[in-house]
Design a protein around this motif. Structure first.
Motif, mmCIF file in Angstrom:
data_model
loop_
_atom_site.group_PDB
_atom_site.id
_atom_site.type_symbol
_atom_site.label_atom_id
_atom_site.label_comp_id
_atom_site.label_asym_id
_atom_site.label_seq_id
_atom_site.Cartn_x
_atom_site.Cartn_y
_atom_site.Cartn_z
ATOM 1 N N ARG A 59 -7.881 7.263 -6.896
ATOM 2 C CA ARG A 59 -7.171 6.386 -5.954
ATOM 3 C C ARG A 59 -6.452 7.226 -4.915
ATOM 4 O O ARG A 59 -5.742 8.172 -5.246
ATOM 5 C CB ARG A 59 -6.162 5.524 -6.717
ATOM 6 N N ASP A 70 -1.050 3.782 5.356
ATOM 7 C CA ASP A 70 -1.427 4.379 4.079
ATOM 8 C C ASP A 70 -2.950 4.471 3.932
ATOM 9 O O ASP A 70 -3.687 3.579 4.378
ATOM 10 C CB ASP A 70 -0.875 3.556 2.909
ATOM 11 N N TRP A 71 -3.385 5.560 3.291
ATOM 12 C CA TRP A 71 -4.791 5.653 2.902
ATOM 13 C C TRP A 71 -5.084 4.608 1.839
ATOM 14 O O TRP A 71 -4.277 4.382 0.936
ATOM 15 C CB TRP A 71 -5.101 7.034 2.331
ATOM 16 N N THR A 72 -6.240 3.972 1.928
ATOM 17 C CA THR A 72 -6.660 3.008 0.909
ATOM 18 C C THR A 72 -8.086 3.325 0.480
ATOM 19 O O THR A 72 -8.866 3.905 1.238
ATOM 20 C CB THR A 72 -6.600 1.558 1.428
#
Length: 219
Positions: free
Chosen positions: A44, A65-67
């Motif tokens: 994740r 944010d990175w997802t």
């Protein structure tokens, strides 16, 4: 002359205590982590991303944010000397993680997106074995395809293959029958991708983390 058996009994009792203490002091067997292994994990993404114009100072956009979750396949080899381990591992992923920086004062961004895909790493690692546990640190080379898009993916501002480094910490627990459960965190720095096609001097620095959990099979 009267002969007593007390010294003999006391000596026997003392010897028995020493013998039982020796048994109690025996260390718990440590798993042998040497050999080849293959692993599959889910990772994740963590951290954030922005588009920047360094000449103007500060971040040009608001970060996002990175997802995304990456499937990662790893093949590695470990050696063990006493409780200490060392080895190397190669990992590949076919998934992608994304971030969508928001418009800022110095850079207008219409549905901009940063995409990292096809991540690959080649790492060394050192560790410490303790009973069924294996604690390790890892680090080395990292590479991925990176793209910056706008208009909701309609326009590719730039795409490139970036290389950089990764460092991480992890732990592994032997479950028996050559199978182990592993978890860890790795930080990645792939440098920056230029975004001149969107704004002069614009770049995006590609840094992120991966929280991983997976299963290894050793032989």
């Amino acid at each position: 002359m009267k002969i007593t058996a007390r010294p003999i009994v006391a000596g026997s009792l003392f010897a028995a205590i020493l013998g039982s203490s020796a048994v109690l002091a025996e260390p718990i067997p440590t798993t042998d982590w040497s050999g080849y292994y293959v692993g599959l994990s889910a990772a994740r993404s963590t951290g954030d991303n922005y588009w920047d114009r360094p000449a103007l100072g500060g971040h040009a956009t608001l970060s996002d944010d990175w997802t995304g979750t990456l499937p990662i396949l790893t093949v590695g080899r470990d050696w063990q000397r006493g409780q200490f381990t060392f080895g190397a591992a190669f990992s590949i992923s076919s998934g992608e993680i994304t971030a969508s920086p928001q418009p800022g004062i110095f850079l207008l961004c219409n549905d901009c997106e940063t995409i990292v895909s096809d991540l690959m790493t080649l790492r060394g690692r050192v560790g410490l074995a303790d009973s069924k546990m294996h604690f390790f640190a890892t680090g080395g080379f990292a590479q991925a395809d990176v793209a910056g898009t706008s208009g909701g993916g309609q326009t590719t501002v730039n795409s490139d293959t970036l290389t950089g480094w990764t460092l991480g910490l992890g732990v592994e627990r032997n479950l028996g029958d050559k199978v182990s459960l592993t978890a860890g965190y790795d930080h990645f720095d792939l440098g920056a991708i230029t975004l001149e096609g969107h704004n002069p001097g614009a770049i995006s620095e590609i840094e992120f983390g991966l929280m991983q959990i997976g299963v290894n099979y050793r032989w």
